[in-house]
Design an enzyme around this catalytic site. Sequence first.
Site, mmCIF file in Angstrom:
data_model
loop_
_atom_site.group_PDB
_atom_site.id
_atom_site.type_symbol
_atom_site.label_atom_id
_atom_site.label_comp_id
_atom_site.label_asym_id
_atom_site.label_seq_id
_atom_site.Cartn_x
_atom_site.Cartn_y
_atom_site.Cartn_z
ATOM 1 N N GLY A 36 -11.271 -2.055 -11.522
ATOM 2 C CA GLY A 36 -12.100 -3.235 -11.757
ATOM 3 C C GLY A 36 -12.303 -3.524 -13.240
ATOM 4 O O GLY A 36 -11.837 -2.778 -14.109
ATOM 5 N N LYS A 39 0.825 -1.212 0.000
ATOM 6 C CA LYS A 39 0.000 0.000 0.000
ATOM 7 C C LYS A 39 0.862 1.266 0.000
ATOM 8 O O LYS A 39 1.910 1.301 0.621
ATOM 9 C CB LYS A 39 -0.812 -0.067 1.292
ATOM 10 C CG LYS A 39 -1.853 0.968 1.479
ATOM 11 C CD LYS A 39 -2.612 0.653 2.766
ATOM 12 C CE LYS A 39 -3.304 1.937 3.222
ATOM 13 N NZ LYS A 39 -3.972 2.656 2.149
ATOM 14 N N ASN A 73 4.388 6.099 -6.991
ATOM 15 C CA ASN A 73 2.986 6.404 -7.247
ATOM 16 C C ASN A 73 2.835 7.892 -7.536
ATOM 17 O O ASN A 73 2.582 8.686 -6.633
ATOM 18 C CB ASN A 73 2.137 5.976 -6.055
ATOM 19 C CG ASN A 73 0.677 6.276 -6.265
ATOM 20 O OD1 ASN A 73 0.278 6.745 -7.321
ATOM 21 N ND2 ASN A 73 -0.120 6.012 -5.249
ATOM 22 N N CYS A 79 -1.828 8.943 -8.248
ATOM 23 C CA CYS A 79 -3.020 8.731 -7.426
ATOM 24 C C CYS A 79 -3.989 9.884 -7.610
ATOM 25 O O CYS A 79 -3.625 11.043 -7.403
ATOM 26 C CB CYS A 79 -2.663 8.616 -5.951
ATOM 27 S SG CYS A 79 -4.135 8.330 -4.954
ATOM 28 N N ALA A 83 -11.981 6.356 -2.881
ATOM 29 C CA ALA A 83 -11.350 7.631 -2.549
ATOM 30 C C ALA A 83 -10.795 7.499 -1.139
ATOM 31 O O ALA A 83 -11.145 8.243 -0.234
ATOM 32 C CB ALA A 83 -12.355 8.776 -2.646
ATOM 33 N N LYS A 136 4.644 4.370 -11.754
ATOM 34 C CA LYS A 136 3.249 4.003 -11.987
ATOM 35 C C LYS A 136 2.515 5.158 -12.646
ATOM 36 O O LYS A 136 2.429 6.259 -12.103
ATOM 37 C CB LYS A 136 2.570 3.613 -10.675
ATOM 38 C CG LYS A 136 1.162 3.074 -10.893
ATOM 39 C CD LYS A 136 0.681 2.284 -9.694
ATOM 40 C CE LYS A 136 -0.714 1.739 -9.909
ATOM 41 N NZ LYS A 136 -1.206 1.059 -8.698
ATOM 42 N N ASN A 167 -2.982 3.223 -13.064
ATOM 43 C CA ASN A 167 -3.627 3.555 -11.809
ATOM 44 C C ASN A 167 -5.111 3.773 -12.135
ATOM 45 O O ASN A 167 -5.543 3.525 -13.257
ATOM 46 C CB ASN A 167 -2.996 4.816 -11.209
ATOM 47 C CG ASN A 167 -3.068 4.813 -9.684
ATOM 48 O OD1 ASN A 167 -4.110 4.465 -9.115
ATOM 49 N ND2 ASN A 167 -2.001 5.193 -9.026
ATOM 50 N N THR A 168 -5.884 4.228 -11.175
ATOM 51 C CA THR A 168 -7.334 4.327 -11.397
ATOM 52 C C THR A 168 -7.718 5.535 -12.255
ATOM 53 O O THR A 168 -6.985 6.518 -12.333
ATOM 54 C CB THR A 168 -8.058 4.435 -10.052
ATOM 55 O OG1 THR A 168 -7.456 5.487 -9.295
ATOM 56 C CG2 THR A 168 -7.953 3.138 -9.276
HETATM 57 C C1 FMN Z 1 -8.977 0.596 -2.556
HETATM 58 C C2 FMN Z 1 -7.836 0.889 -3.481
HETATM 59 C C3 FMN Z 1 -6.672 1.479 -3.006
HETATM 60 C C4 FMN Z 1 -5.623 1.765 -3.851
HETATM 61 N N1 FMN Z 1 -4.476 2.313 -3.345
HETATM 62 C C5 FMN Z 1 -3.406 2.506 -4.158
HETATM 63 C C6 FMN Z 1 -2.161 2.959 -3.646
HETATM 64 O O1 FMN Z 1 -1.981 3.140 -2.450
HETATM 65 N N2 FMN Z 1 -1.134 3.180 -4.529
HETATM 66 C C7 FMN Z 1 -1.279 2.945 -5.872
HETATM 67 O O2 FMN Z 1 -0.333 3.149 -6.630
HETATM 68 N N3 FMN Z 1 -2.433 2.471 -6.376
HETATM 69 C C8 FMN Z 1 -3.499 2.246 -5.558
HETATM 70 N N4 FMN Z 1 -4.671 1.745 -6.079
HETATM 71 C C9 FMN Z 1 -4.745 1.456 -7.518
HETATM 72 C C10 FMN Z 1 -4.453 -0.008 -7.799
HETATM 73 O O3 FMN Z 1 -3.177 -0.378 -7.397
HETATM 74 C C11 FMN Z 1 -4.627 -0.279 -9.302
HETATM 75 O O4 FMN Z 1 -3.737 0.549 -10.005
HETATM 76 C C12 FMN Z 1 -6.027 -0.008 -9.784
HETATM 77 O O5 FMN Z 1 -6.964 -0.403 -8.825
HETATM 78 C C13 FMN Z 1 -6.342 -0.716 -11.114
HETATM 79 O O6 FMN Z 1 -6.211 -2.103 -11.007
HETATM 80 P P1 FMN Z 1 -7.455 -3.082 -10.692
HETATM 81 O O7 FMN Z 1 -8.527 -2.740 -11.662
HETATM 82 O O8 FMN Z 1 -6.894 -4.454 -10.850
HETATM 83 O O9 FMN Z 1 -7.873 -2.786 -9.300
HETATM 84 C C14 FMN Z 1 -5.736 1.458 -5.232
HETATM 85 C C15 FMN Z 1 -6.891 0.852 -5.708
HETATM 86 C C16 FMN Z 1 -7.932 0.554 -4.873
HETATM 87 C C17 FMN Z 1 -9.166 -0.107 -5.434
#
Ligand code: FMN
Lengths: 269, 269, 309, 309
Positions: free
Chosen positions: D222, D50, D132, D135, D75, D170, D197-198
């Site tokens: 997702g 994390k 990261n 974010c 968030a 990232k 990332n998201t």
């Molecule tokens: C609840 C949550 C917390 C996340 N926290 C971080 C984080 O601390 N650092 C980071 O680089 N990405 C974070 N992400 C992004 C994920 O690492 C990933 O890049 C993103 O969810 C897309 O992949 P997925 O669709 O497989 O979840 C987070 C995602 C989620 C859902």
Amino acid sequence: MRLDPTAKITNKERWGGYHLLILESPDIAREAVPGQFLMIRVAYGSRPLLRRPFGVHSRSDGSLGIFFKIEGEGTNLLAGKNPGETLDLIGPLGKGFNLGLGEEGEAHSGAPALVVGGGRGIAPLAFLAAEMRKNGRTVKILYGGRSRTDIPLKDRLKAEGGDLVCATDDGSFGFSGLVTDLLDKEIQKSPASAVYACGPEPMLETVNRIAAAAGLPCELSLEARMGCGFGACWGCVRRIRKNGAESWVKICEDGPVFSGGDVVWTVKG
Amino acid sequence: MRLDPTAKITNKERWGGYHLLILESPDIAREAVPGQFLMIRVAYGSRPLLRRPFGVHSRSDGSLGIFFKIEGEGTNLLAGKNPGETLDLIGPLGKGFNLGLGEEGEAHSGAPALVVGGGRGIAPLAFLAAEMRKNGRTVKILYGGRSRTDIPLKDRLKAEGGDLVCATDDGSFGFSGLVTDLLDKEIQKSPASAVYACGPEPMLETVNRIAAAAGLPCELSLEARMGCGFGACWGCVRRIRKNGAESWVKICEDGPVFSGGDVVWTVKG
Amino acid sequence: MTVRSAVDLSVDLGFLRLKNPVLAASGTFGYGPEFEPFLDPGRLGGFVVKGLHFDPRPGNPPPRLAETPSGLINAVGLQGVGVASFCEKTLPRLRGYKTAVIVNVCGADTEEYVRVVEYLDGHEGIAAYELNISCPNVKAGGACPAQSPAATRKVVAAVKKRSRRPVITKLSPNVTDVAAVAAAAEEAGTDAVSLVNTFLAMAVDVETRRPKVANVYGGLSGPAIRPIALRMVHQTASRVRIPVIGLGGIATASDALEFLIAGARAVQVGTAGLVDPRAALDIIDGLEEYCRRHSLQRLSEICGTIDVR
Amino acid sequence: MTVRSAVDLSVDLGFLRLKNPVLAASGTFGYGPEFEPFLDPGRLGGFVVKGLHFDPRPGNPPPRLAETPSGLINAVGLQGVGVASFCEKTLPRLRGYKTAVIVNVCGADTEEYVRVVEYLDGHEGIAAYELNISCPNVKAGGACPAQSPAATRKVVAAVKKRSRRPVITKLSPNVTDVAAVAAAAEEAGTDAVSLVNTFLAMAVDVETRRPKVANVYGGLSGPAIRPIALRMVHQTASRVRIPVIGLGGIATASDALEFLIAGARAVQVGTAGLVDPRAALDIIDGLEEYCRRHSLQRLSEICGTIDVR
Ligand SMILES: Cc1cc2nc3c(=O)[nH]c(=O)nc-3n(C[C@H](O)[C@H](O)[C@H](O)COP(=O)(O)O)c2cc1C
Ligand SMILES: Cc1cc2nc3c(=O)[nH]c(=O)nc-3n(C[C@H](O)[C@H](O)[C@H](O)COP(=O)(O)OP(=O)(O)OC[C@H]3O[C@@H](n4cnc5c(N)ncnc54)[C@H](O)[C@@H]3O)c2cc1C
Ligand SMILES: Cc1cc2nc3c(=O)[nH]c(=O)nc-3n(C[C@H](O)[C@H](O)[C@H](O)COP(=O)(O)OP(=O)(O)OC[C@H]3O[C@@H](n4cnc5c(N)ncnc54)[C@H](O)[C@@H]3O)c2cc1C
Ligand SMILES: Cc1cc2nc3c(=O)[nH]c(=O)nc-3n(C[C@H](O)[C@H](O)[C@H](O)COP(=O)(O)O)c2cc1C
Ligand code: FES
Ligand code: FES
């Protein structure tokens, strides 16, 4: 805490929008304590994507009961499952109730523990009440709902031999008014040793105020939308006071049961 | 063409991965001709998002039959539906077969029409054969599959009184070899008036070649992934020769049945 | 007997008044007549005709569609009949519809956009143009004018100089800052913006190791994209003064309300109408029901009322 | 008895050899120990801790999560314990795992990224850093360095100058041209890039007219985002020479294969692991099964083999 991908549904009951499922999952059943919950996968694929949390409602011989209300897509899918099918569970999760709350050295130790459930909030409390009674503790359940159809477990809880008082907002059964008004009345009437509650937020806040005013220790089971249920996503937080400092605490890991006095109701800033 | 959001499932049969559903939908049933298809919504919500296309397999008194093979998520969901439940249909869609193909002034007019189905491709052909026979036309069905379990309708098609020859790739039933080899043999053996076919692409291409070599008119039912089924998205095109010019033509609207000679098998550039 | 007071669903875009805020989106409603078996187009707020180039276009080879979780990738490539055929064969029929007909205008370059608009200007029965400067399926790699404020400004200004009709500029979501592109279009004189067009996307068949659409990349639409589209609509509505038309994954009245509350003045329904051709009508009914439930006399009252304290 | 020949699932990132290409993604695997009840971390190719800032961070107020069709908006806002607590309380336990531990490094500015890396450099048991810079949940409106090649270059160069360990950068999908940002990171010396990332996204509760996450915008993850993420990975892998780690909506072996075939050298599993904590293991098993079925001795043979004729 473990994953059981194939817990068999062995029984199912229904009252309007409320459902009871019995799930065979010996390892999880053995470990579960009142107040803990399960994360249940309601669909494969991604619609809906996340598991849904449900409190442990009952336990017997390697099986667990969940009692739930249809709120949306997930609970609707779950209600469509039938005996013979299996469900994918994670559990038991979180920290449970303190079954001895208000018993040791407290003013009214020995008086009944009041267990206050609003609507589907009764789910984890039934297990709590059963276990406390097994331990020899006197329990009085206050069970409230909007209408008589929202307190479907009343007969069953009665049959289980316990002290039960019901309240309905519309007066269609039992005390006419909010279950918190009923709690107020009960506390005025006779001594109690502790208050446990689960239900909608406004109800919990009122329960907490009433218990605090009466000097009774109180535990509340809180809810939040959960991403994982096992502490990995930090999605389920609640403002909690710990050693004087407030912070965002995970409901799934440090809760869902919190001491009423630790819950922060209005966050500033 | 119309929407029937509540076509009731009145019957269901199953042979391994192959399923038959009977759907009560009087208006669509009345309009349907062989070769046309339905777009069926297999799930609400969005998983899967799109409807799935299925040929009309049979018709009787206001009901339609569909015969399908489980290929993925959509067909799997459909296979889980039960009599009493309803399905949301659009149909009948597309242009059907020319039931008189090879009859008017052609060399072998009067000889049997050959109907060649590969695997689930038999679906629309059963309706075609039945209607042609009703019209007094002689029909011979050539029904092929990988193994005997892939030609589950053989007994039923036989019972319906028609001439039926089966082929399996592994020789477990009937002619041992591809259904196109069987077609070749049949055409050598005795005269035929026309060829109709539905099945996998390579099979259709071979059928077309054999029919052309034998100078027989030929119609093929093609497939493509469909966004709508009613001509609105332009997602389902196939290269088709029309008046000498090639273009991308919508299978859902101008097909799914095309004259074999119009289909372009390899697109250049 | 209870008298149901009428709910006013109409919205005013300034240059165009719509009987309700629900339009069918371009490319998912054909040229219009394709939906006649399912609905009376007169019940819609309007619809946007499939993208038109000046000349007929062959479009991309198949496969053109791939399904993804809650989404659809399309790489149709704007196959179409061209303006002349549209005006001659289709437009007369559309004039009979009692709704706003908007034509989605495409071009390989600025000049073509202008030519299309000039040609259409010579024909009646069109309420507005929607400039499609955001189709990811035409150029190799998915590039389009809406990915740059400067290119957007250029096309919009050129079209606005010539067009006798209002111009809605359709924006691409494949950008860092969609509101900046919207602002450029506003400066260049567009009467409104609509967003989003599809997201450039890809799917691979792992057995053949080939892309699932022949064009390699295609445009992603459907419920999957809704939360991103909604964020972009909110950003854009917070930035520009012209009306914003929101779309992307809208399938229900509740989805449409999310966009209206976030600041859209109207919405479009695309992919959902392919699956359920009556989706737009169900959404209109749902909006009316929402107004009754919330005692709103005019739906337009809720536009942009999102509470972001 | 048939002897199953061993399939080699390992992948070589140059700076790091992984026993298999499946990593758990940052923020969805906690600090690591959260998953011990469900799997042996030693079976994973690795995992990304994390996101860590230098100091503990409070994170955003709830609600922090909203579900959307095939997607999750979060968030969380990088609530976390800070590097000191991590190194003291958690890292010792992670050293026992027989897998690559990658730490996701966060910062409010370039200086903080450098401070975090320098602190971590003083502790053993870390295989690499993942920067990261993408974010969307920290700055108001979701802005981040990965939205600009220049800002990316600056952070990466500063960190690379100090770090004694390999650096994975990232990337954000909220950009017009992700490959250009990847190229900037490559120029600045990053050892690899991971994406995506998201996606900055939003959902609205239409009854209360409030955003469904308190932060107004959140990050969408997702299966919904997979086709867009995959396109971005393909674009990036076609542009840079450094290894690309792909993620975004991967839930099955087939999903992972799409990314590997499109050019990723490894993949990460995020949201899917929240729903099914054993998802990464099922994916690893599925990759092995795929190799057997396709008679591949080494999984790495398929990386980048997409056929785009
Ligand atoms: C609840 C949550 C917390 C996340 N926290 C971080 C984080 O601390 N650092 C980071 O680089 N990405 C974070 N992400 C992004 C994920 O690492 C990933 O890049 C993103 O969810 C897309 O992949 P997925 O669709 O497989 O979840 C987070 C995602 C989620 C859902
Ligand atoms: C620890 C815990 C234990 C619970 N135990 C029970 C139980 O024993 N019986 C029972 O009936 N319900 C219980 N709930 C609530 C139950 O999880 C939700 O009703 C359920 O997840 C709703 O899912 P859905 O898909 O049907 O509804 P959705 O369509 O997802 O949502 C419908 C409505 O429910 C709200 N909601 C969704 N998820 C949650 C959630 N996790 N917590 C609170 N509200 C939510 C939404 O905001 C929305 O307003 C519990 C919740 C928690 C957090
Ligand atoms: C006009 C028409 C009529 C059809 N009639 C029948 C019928 O009567 N009986 C029957 O069993 N099947 C029929 N099909 C094929 C049937 O529609 C597909 O098998 C079905 O849509 C697959 O859906 P799925 O979700 O189960 O599979 P998916 O998981 O979507 O896909 C599984 C496999 O099937 C392929 N596929 C998916 N959709 C189609 C499609 N529309 N056409 C061709 N291949 C597809 C996919 O590429 C994939 O390889 C017909 C198709 C068309 C176009
Ligand atoms: C099959 C298909 C064809 C499309 N064709 C066009 C088009 O011609 N012009 C255009 O501006 N947008 C076109 N679009 C984009 C849609 O109008 C819309 O912007 C996008 O699909 C997002 O909305 P939705 O999720 O409701 O579908 C097309 C979309 C699809 C699915
Ligand atoms: S639900 Fe994931 S941390 Fe609590
Ligand atoms: S499936 Fe939409 S046009 Fe044919």
